[in-house]
Design a protein around this motif. Sequence first.
Motif, mmCIF file in Angstrom:
data_model
loop_
_atom_site.group_PDB
_atom_site.id
_atom_site.type_symbol
_atom_site.label_atom_id
_atom_site.label_comp_id
_atom_site.label_asym_id
_atom_site.label_seq_id
_atom_site.Cartn_x
_atom_site.Cartn_y
_atom_site.Cartn_z
ATOM 1 N N GLY A 250 7.617 62.378 32.328
ATOM 2 C CA GLY A 250 9.011 63.169 32.896
ATOM 3 C C GLY A 250 8.762 62.803 34.413
ATOM 4 O O GLY A 250 9.547 63.413 35.204
ATOM 5 N N VAL A 251 7.889 61.881 34.831
ATOM 6 C CA VAL A 251 7.880 61.286 36.239
ATOM 7 C C VAL A 251 7.820 60.046 36.629
ATOM 8 O O VAL A 251 7.418 59.355 35.859
ATOM 9 C CB VAL A 251 6.491 62.019 36.877
ATOM 10 C CG1 VAL A 251 6.260 61.612 38.231
ATOM 11 C CG2 VAL A 251 6.215 63.517 36.563
ATOM 12 N N SER A 252 8.785 59.466 37.636
ATOM 13 C CA SER A 252 8.646 58.089 37.824
ATOM 14 C C SER A 252 7.339 57.524 38.683
ATOM 15 O O SER A 252 6.618 58.380 38.978
ATOM 16 C CB SER A 252 9.903 57.786 38.806
ATOM 17 O OG SER A 252 9.355 58.020 39.859
ATOM 18 N N MET A 253 7.107 56.334 38.243
ATOM 19 C CA MET A 253 6.071 55.484 39.071
ATOM 20 C C MET A 253 6.013 56.113 40.609
ATOM 21 O O MET A 253 4.998 56.316 41.099
ATOM 22 C CB MET A 253 5.856 54.187 38.787
ATOM 23 C CG MET A 253 4.586 53.611 39.329
ATOM 24 S SD MET A 253 4.295 51.906 39.515
ATOM 25 C CE MET A 253 4.342 51.350 37.660
ATOM 26 N N LEU A 254 6.960 55.811 41.088
ATOM 27 C CA LEU A 254 7.235 55.947 42.821
ATOM 28 C C LEU A 254 6.663 57.355 43.028
ATOM 29 O O LEU A 254 6.236 57.936 44.070
ATOM 30 C CB LEU A 254 8.704 55.894 43.022
ATOM 31 C CG LEU A 254 8.955 56.174 44.524
ATOM 32 C CD1 LEU A 254 8.309 55.203 45.403
ATOM 33 C CD2 LEU A 254 10.619 55.966 44.504
ATOM 34 N N MET A 264 5.082 54.775 50.375
ATOM 35 C CA MET A 264 6.035 53.840 49.556
ATOM 36 C C MET A 264 7.436 53.628 50.331
ATOM 37 O O MET A 264 7.717 54.467 50.860
ATOM 38 C CB MET A 264 6.115 54.424 48.284
ATOM 39 C CG MET A 264 5.168 54.885 47.414
ATOM 40 S SD MET A 264 4.156 53.236 46.923
ATOM 41 C CE MET A 264 5.249 52.339 45.559
ATOM 42 N N MET A 265 7.670 52.417 50.030
ATOM 43 C CA MET A 265 9.188 52.093 50.485
ATOM 44 C C MET A 265 10.256 52.536 49.324
ATOM 45 O O MET A 265 9.882 51.935 48.261
ATOM 46 C CB MET A 265 9.165 50.489 50.909
ATOM 47 C CG MET A 265 8.488 50.197 52.064
ATOM 48 S SD MET A 265 9.173 50.970 53.687
ATOM 49 C CE MET A 265 10.918 49.918 53.825
ATOM 50 N N PHE A 266 11.289 52.776 49.769
ATOM 51 C CA PHE A 266 12.305 53.098 48.630
ATOM 52 C C PHE A 266 13.611 53.362 49.283
ATOM 53 O O PHE A 266 13.646 53.573 50.546
ATOM 54 C CB PHE A 266 12.148 54.123 47.686
ATOM 55 C CG PHE A 266 11.944 55.487 48.411
ATOM 56 C CD1 PHE A 266 13.083 56.329 48.558
ATOM 57 C CD2 PHE A 266 10.781 55.851 48.773
ATOM 58 C CE1 PHE A 266 12.854 57.505 49.094
ATOM 59 C CE2 PHE A 266 10.528 57.170 49.375
ATOM 60 C CZ PHE A 266 11.633 58.049 49.788
ATOM 61 N N ASP A 267 14.563 53.262 48.659
ATOM 62 C CA ASP A 267 16.110 53.879 49.201
ATOM 63 C C ASP A 267 16.773 54.329 47.958
ATOM 64 O O ASP A 267 17.156 55.776 47.995
ATOM 65 C CB ASP A 267 16.770 52.723 49.883
ATOM 66 C CG ASP A 267 18.098 53.148 50.567
ATOM 67 O OD1 ASP A 267 18.247 54.354 50.436
ATOM 68 O OD2 ASP A 267 18.989 51.970 50.953
ATOM 69 N N CYS A 268 17.474 53.499 47.250
ATOM 70 C CA CYS A 268 18.261 53.911 46.278
ATOM 71 C C CYS A 268 17.706 55.084 44.850
ATOM 72 O O CYS A 268 18.521 55.899 44.550
ATOM 73 C CB CYS A 268 19.051 52.975 45.577
ATOM 74 S SG CYS A 268 18.164 51.958 44.478
ATOM 75 N N ARG A 269 16.736 54.745 44.917
ATOM 76 C CA ARG A 269 15.836 55.475 43.648
ATOM 77 C C ARG A 269 16.652 55.207 42.136
ATOM 78 O O ARG A 269 16.605 55.949 41.459
ATOM 79 C CB ARG A 269 15.704 56.784 43.839
ATOM 80 C CG ARG A 269 14.698 57.308 44.884
ATOM 81 C CD ARG A 269 14.357 58.853 45.044
ATOM 82 N NE ARG A 269 13.522 59.026 46.096
ATOM 83 C CZ ARG A 269 12.258 59.446 45.674
ATOM 84 N NH1 ARG A 269 11.697 59.301 44.565
ATOM 85 N NH2 ARG A 269 11.296 59.904 46.885
ATOM 86 N N CYS A 307 9.446 50.238 40.972
ATOM 87 C CA CYS A 307 8.618 51.312 40.382
ATOM 88 C C CYS A 307 9.563 52.580 40.616
ATOM 89 O O CYS A 307 9.086 53.667 40.058
ATOM 90 C CB CYS A 307 7.424 51.432 41.354
ATOM 91 S SG CYS A 307 7.719 52.134 42.991
ATOM 92 N N CYS A 308 10.978 52.895 40.893
ATOM 93 C CA CYS A 308 11.412 53.892 41.193
ATOM 94 C C CYS A 308 12.168 54.353 40.000
ATOM 95 O O CYS A 308 12.249 55.340 39.558
ATOM 96 C CB CYS A 308 12.665 53.776 42.199
ATOM 97 S SG CYS A 308 13.868 52.874 41.666
#
Length: 335
Positions: A250-254, A264-269, A307-308
Amino acid sequence: MGATNNEVWQFATVVATRAVAADILRIELEPDQPAKADPGTHVDVKVQIGETTDKRSYSIVESLDEGKVLAISVQRAPASRGGSIYMHTLTPGDRIEITQPLQNFPLRIGAPKYILLAGGIGVTAIAAMASALRQVGADYHLVYAARSSDVMAYGVELQKEHGERTTLHLDDEDGLLDLDALVKEAGGATELYMCGPIRLMDAVRRSWEAAGHSLPNLRYETFGNSGWFEPEEFEVAIPRLEVNVTVGPGVSMLEALETAGVDMMFDCRRGECGLCEVRVGDLDGEIDHRDVFYSERQKDASAKMCCCVSRVVSHTDGAGSTPGVRQPRIIIDIP
C-alpha cells in the motif's frame, strides 16, 4: 526535493457530500479563494493518514458559480494507502487544505472532431470536457466504460446531458470495449482525450499508433496507481547511500524512500512527468511499469523506472504475478 508546480494552498469548506456510485463519493468544496477551473484541471488535497499529512490529486468534475464551489469525486480504493479512506470520512462543515485549480490535462478548442474516453473513475477528468464541448457546439463522441452499472458514476447525468453523443459501456453486460473500432472512428485531425486505468490507456495507445494517427492528437491523464499486476511487497536498495527499504503493497517506492530520509525529486506523483526517474542497477523480479512517461521500448529495457507509481513484482508467466520463494528486490541509483 519535491517540485511545487506553482501550487497556491488555501482552505476550503466541505459544503455537500453524496454517493454517486458504489464506493464513490462526490464532495463539493467551497474554497476561500475561488478561481476559475477549466476542463482538465484538478486540485491537490492535504489528507490525514494516521499522524502523517500527505497529498492527493483529484480531478474537478464540475465548477459551480464561477469556481465558488468545486466538485470532486473520490473512489474508495481497495488497496488505498489511506488517502481515499480519509476523503470518505469528510462531512459538510469540515475544513481541509486544497490548492487552487491546477492544469496538467488541457482541452484544446478548435479540433474538427473529438473522442472523449473515460474508464471507471477516469470520468472525473472527462466530464467537464464533454460539457465544454457541448457548450461550444463541437463535434464530439463521449465514451464511458465501467465494470458494471453500480460503479458507473454520473452515467445517467451524462446520458441526459449529451444524448446520442454518449456511449455507455458496461463490461459485465457488453464484454470488452472494442478499442480498435473506436480508434478507427477518428479521422486525421480527430483529437482523443482519455483518462482511466493503465491497461485501457496502453491498449488505446497501441491501437492509435497502429492506425497511423498523429500522436500529438492523443492526450491522456492517468490514475497513477493502476498497474498490470497486484501490488506486492518488495525491497529497494541504494548501495551508494547505504539505503535498504521495504516497500509495502500500500506504499509507493517514492513514499518509502522519502520515509527513509532519501532526498527525492518528484512532481506529479502520477507517472506522467518523469521527474522521479531512478536508474535500475539490478533486478530480482520484474518491473510493473505503471507510468505513461516511457515508451514501450524503454519499458521493455527496464533500465529506468518512475518510482512514484511503478513497482517490482515476482517473475510472471504473462497472466499475472506469481509470488516466488524470494521477495522481489531492486537495486537502484538516483540522480
